[in-house]
Design an enzyme around this catalytic site. Structure first.
Site, short mmCIF file in Angstrom:
data_model
loop_
_atom_site.label_atom_id
_atom_site.label_comp_id
_atom_site.label_asym_id
_atom_site.label_seq_id
_atom_site.Cartn_x
_atom_site.Cartn_y
_atom_site.Cartn_z
N GLY A 44 0.71 -1.15 -0.02
CA GLY A 44 0.02 -0.08 0.00
C GLY A 44 0.90 1.15 0.01
O GLY A 44 1.99 1.10 0.33
N GLN A 49 3.22 10.16 1.00
CA GLN A 49 4.60 9.11 0.87
C GLN A 49 5.47 9.40 -0.34
O GLN A 49 6.46 9.17 -0.48
CB GLN A 49 4.35 7.72 1.09
N CYS A 97 5.76 -0.40 7.10
CA CYS A 97 5.42 0.83 6.23
C CYS A 97 6.71 1.34 5.76
O CYS A 97 8.05 1.34 6.01
CB CYS A 97 5.13 2.07 7.10
N LEU A 98 6.57 1.65 4.15
CA LEU A 98 7.82 1.98 3.21
C LEU A 98 8.38 3.13 3.85
O LEU A 98 9.35 3.17 3.30
CB LEU A 98 7.15 2.10 1.83
N HIS A 139 -4.36 1.80 7.56
CA HIS A 139 -3.16 2.20 7.55
C HIS A 139 -2.83 3.47 6.59
O HIS A 139 -2.34 4.46 7.05
CB HIS A 139 -2.37 1.25 7.18
N GLU A 140 -3.36 3.13 5.24
CA GLU A 140 -3.28 4.34 4.35
C GLU A 140 -4.03 5.58 4.67
O GLU A 140 -3.61 6.48 4.52
CB GLU A 140 -3.56 3.62 3.12
N HIS A 143 -2.30 8.01 6.85
CA HIS A 143 -1.36 8.63 6.15
C HIS A 143 -1.75 10.10 5.80
O HIS A 143 -1.15 10.87 5.54
CB HIS A 143 -0.63 7.96 4.82
#
Ligand code: CO
Length: 184
Positions: A44, A49, A97-98, A139-140, A143
């Site tokens: 995701g 990001q 998380c990236l 989660h997204e 962000h």
């Protein structure tokens, strides 16, 4: 286009993203999100990001499907997503998380959620999500409001991680200088 993923420590990740409207180049945002997500082998990725403060994210569970063949494959685009309702039942799932490379922690979130979002043509959909879709969506969505999964773990666990978090922060400073230099 594959673009750099903003690392923890950058103020961009703490900002509130703006609604997407018809004046935005939605196709370009979505293409960059998918290309960058695929390259990073993540599941995701949210627009902030990749330095775009717009309410959009994409999901692609392919990396998980390679590990677990029984898992349902899912790919989706979520524009202006909102959480309408949540189930009272919470579950624990290990998240990463990236923007926080190599950090994985258990996070408690509702299992089932009711969501509303728009597709690439800004047509509104309402859907009930559970399992991995629900988890990634939540989660997204965080962000887009400047929230990271490490905000949802205990103070003690965060203390234990502090050395590694500071290391990512230092990398983020180098990355910021690099991105700035590239735009000169
Ligand atoms: Co993330």
């Amino acid at each position: 286009m594959v673009v750099p993923i903003i690392l923890y420590g950058s103020s961009v990740l703490r900002k509130h993203s703006a609604e997407v409207n018809e004046k935005d180049n939605i196709q370009e945002i979505v293409d960059s999100l998918f290309a960058t997500l695929k390259e990073a082998e993540g599941i995701g990725l949210a627009a902030p990001q990749i330095n775009i403060l717009k309410r959009a994210f994409v999901i692609d569970t392919s990396p998980l499907n390679e590990q677990d063949l029984t898992l349902e494959k899912f790919e989706g685009i979520f524009i202006n997503p909102v959480l309408i309702d949540r189930d009272s039942e919470d579950i624990i799932y290990r998240e990463g998380c990236l923007s926080l490379p190599d950090i994985f922690e258990e996070v408690v979130r509702p299992e089932k959620i009711l969501v509303r979002y728009q597709d690439i043509r800004l047509i509104t959909h309402e859907e009930e999500l559970d399992g991995i879709k629900s988890r990634i969506f939540q989660h997204e969505l965080d962000h887009l409001d400047g929230v990271l999964f490490i905000d949802k773990i205990s103070i003690l666990k965060r203390k234990i991680l502090s050395g590694r978090l500071n290391k990512i922060k230092r990398l983020s400073k180098i990355q910021n200088n690099q991105i700035y230099a590239d735009t000169l």
